[in-house]
Design an enzyme around this catalytic site. Structure first.
Site, PDB file in Angstrom:
ATOM      1  N   SER A 246       0.791  -1.232   0.000  1.00  0.00           N
ATOM      2  CA  SER A 246       0.000   0.000   0.000  1.00  0.00           C
ATOM      3  C   SER A 246       0.821   1.279   0.000  1.00  0.00           C
ATOM      4  O   SER A 246       0.246   2.375  -0.076  1.00  0.00           O
ATOM      5  CB  SER A 246      -0.968   0.005   1.186  1.00  0.00           C
ATOM      6  OG  SER A 246      -2.020  -0.899   0.951  1.00  0.00           O
TER       7      SER A 246
ATOM      8  N   LYS B 260       0.001   3.370  -2.961  1.00  0.00           N
ATOM      9  CA  LYS B 260      -1.134   4.292  -3.005  1.00  0.00           C
ATOM     10  C   LYS B 260      -0.721   5.743  -3.213  1.00  0.00           C
ATOM     11  O   LYS B 260      -1.338   6.470  -3.991  1.00  0.00           O
ATOM     12  CB  LYS B 260      -1.970   4.144  -1.731  1.00  0.00           C
ATOM     13  CG  LYS B 260      -2.776   2.849  -1.656  1.00  0.00           C
ATOM     14  CD  LYS B 260      -3.546   2.736  -0.345  1.00  0.00           C
ATOM     15  CE  LYS B 260      -4.578   1.627  -0.394  1.00  0.00           C
ATOM     16  NZ  LYS B 260      -4.013   0.274  -0.536  1.00  0.00           N
TER      17      LYS B 260
ATOM     18  N   TYR C 178     -10.989   1.998   4.844  1.00  0.00           N
ATOM     19  CA  TYR C 178      -9.795   1.680   4.077  1.00  0.00           C
ATOM     20  C   TYR C 178     -10.074   0.504   3.153  1.00  0.00           C
ATOM     21  O   TYR C 178     -10.458  -0.579   3.616  1.00  0.00           O
ATOM     22  CB  TYR C 178      -8.661   1.340   5.045  1.00  0.00           C
ATOM     23  CG  TYR C 178      -7.306   1.221   4.403  1.00  0.00           C
ATOM     24  CD1 TYR C 178      -6.749   2.295   3.707  1.00  0.00           C
ATOM     25  CD2 TYR C 178      -6.578   0.050   4.494  1.00  0.00           C
ATOM     26  CE1 TYR C 178      -5.496   2.202   3.137  1.00  0.00           C
ATOM     27  CE2 TYR C 178      -5.322  -0.059   3.933  1.00  0.00           C
ATOM     28  CZ  TYR C 178      -4.783   1.015   3.254  1.00  0.00           C
ATOM     29  OH  TYR C 178      -3.545   0.905   2.679  1.00  0.00           O
TER      30      TYR C 178
END
Length: 419
Positions: free
Chosen positions: A88, A91, A198
């Site tokens: 992540s 991101k 999330y």
């Protein structure tokens, strides 16, 4: 991770012991003398198989260190150029690509995202269950790019949401890590804009980048971010040059022992996972964090306007705040929250701590992480950023996370600002 600040400080500070020679460029001897033994001790104790940590200011590198092994039981050392799955941490890179296109007027933060990705106009909210049948309804408002970048669209991951896990089982939806388009067909668990959830938001932001640029996400990132910044070891597909330097992910068992496992992002995916599919190195990711620190400039190239970086670095979800992620799959993640009890917002697309953190991190700093215990932070106030990489599951590991905190705290201590 779900500890109070006192126990956090204890876990981080007890790691910072020992002495070692300086191994850094342009940094104080004291920083290397504290961080080197901190990391080496963790490796020697078996807390982590291998670890890389780097830190810098706008002016240059202040620390770099790599210790341990890429794969337990094998000879290859964890080196500064080791390639890892950053999960992540992808991101923020995808968010940067989207904001480049916002700058150009090709994407809008607040128009319905369905104008670019029609599927987003068809999403529904999971409103409960009738037996084993999900009860769905239309959302109260359309999903926007702002919602996606701030994780307020209502999408969630099965890792932290049992209803999404149940829906995936009932509807035979594959996990997002398969990189199949069908993995993005889960419903919302809240109305867009209502709360921080999330989930797969940034995967859709990546698809928006592809739709308006006419390029696969990896190609866009390479052309407009990686090449300009000199990030030559960052890609969705592990190149033949990267493969020999790849670290293996390790699973921590119930007995606390670590063992390497076979886990790799599909190398011929249906979609390139903007929310978590990239492989990279500490040095590459530090180039990105330094670019943000230097108001959009890196490697002699202005990849974002200073005003865009400023916008990305401000809370973009109003009074909504980041909440603890309660695990639904304990082998993949523990309960996860940075600095429990401290209010935290979200920018475009970074977590932002509202108060000074126990490590010394300034209020208004930017940060996030990757599932295999990779972490970074960017502190514009103190002019410092750092990247810390291990390859361990579950996320928020009881050994790897305190080690990251200890590293960060040591950086601030060397700058005259310890907790």
């Amino acid at each position: 991770m779900n500890t109070d600040r006192r126990s956090f400080l204890k876990s981080g500070m007890t790691l910072a012991v020992g002495t070692a020679a300086a191994r850094v460029h342009g940094a104080s001897v004291s920083l290397a003398a504290e961080v080197d033994p901190l990391l080496r001790k963790a490796v020697d104790a078996g807390d982590v198989p291998g670890v890389i940590a780097v830190a810098a200011t706008r002016d240059g590198l202040i620390y770099e260190g790599a210790f341990g092994k890429r794969i337990l039981g094998q000879d290859s050392a964890m080196t500064l150029d080791t390639v890892v799955w950053i999960a992540s941490m992808t991101k923020a890179l995808t968010g940067t690509a989207a904001m480049q296109l916002v700058e150009q007027g090709k994407l809008s933060l607040d128009e319905p995202a369905s104008r670019v990705i029609p599927e987003l106009g068809k999403v529904q909210v999971l409103d409960g269950w009738d037996g084993d049948a999900p009860r769905l309804r239309a959302p109260k408002r359309p999903v926007t790019l702002r919602h996606l970048l701030t994780h307020t669209a209502g999408f969630s991951y099965d890792l932290w949401n049992t209803d999404i896990g149940r829906y995936m089982k009932v509807k035979d939806v594959p996990p997002v890590l398969t990189c199949q388009n069908a993995a993005l067909t889960t419903p919302l668990v809240a109305d867009p804009g209502d709360r921080w959830e999330y989930g797969i938001n940034i995967d859709y932001a990546g698809k928006m980048v592809e739709a308006v640029s006419g390029k696969r996400l990896g190609t866009y990132l390479k052309d407009h971010l990686f090449m300009p910044l000199g990030m030559n070891d960052s890609a969705f597909r592990i190149t033949p040059e990267m493969r020999p330097r790849l670290a293996r992910i390790h699973q921590r068992g119930d007995d606390g022992k670590l063992a390497p496992i076979e886990l790799e992002v599909p190398q011929d995916p249906e979609f390139e996972m903007g929310g978590g599919g990239l492989y990279s190195t500490a040095g590459d990711y530090l180039k990105f964090t330094r670019m943000i620190l230097d108001q959009g400039k890196g490697n002699g190239n202005q990849v974002l306007k200073p005003e865009t970086v400023a916008l990305m670095s401000k809370n973009a979800m109003g009074a909504t705040r980041v909440r603890m992620l309660k695990t639904a799959i304990p082998t993949a993640t523990l309960d996860a929250e940075f600095f429990p009890g401290m209010p935290k917002g979200w920018g475009l697309s970074f977590m932002i701590n509202d108060e000074r953190a126990p490590t010394g991190r300034s209020a208004g700093s930017l940060a996030w992480a990757g599932l295999a215990n990779t972490y970074y932070w960017i502190d514009p106030t103190r002019n410092v950023c750092g990247v810390y990489l291990t390859q361990i599951l579950p996320f928020a590991d009881t050994k790897a996370l305190p080690l990251f905190y200890g590293f960060e705290q040591s950086v601030y201590k060397s700058m005259g600002g310890s907790a």
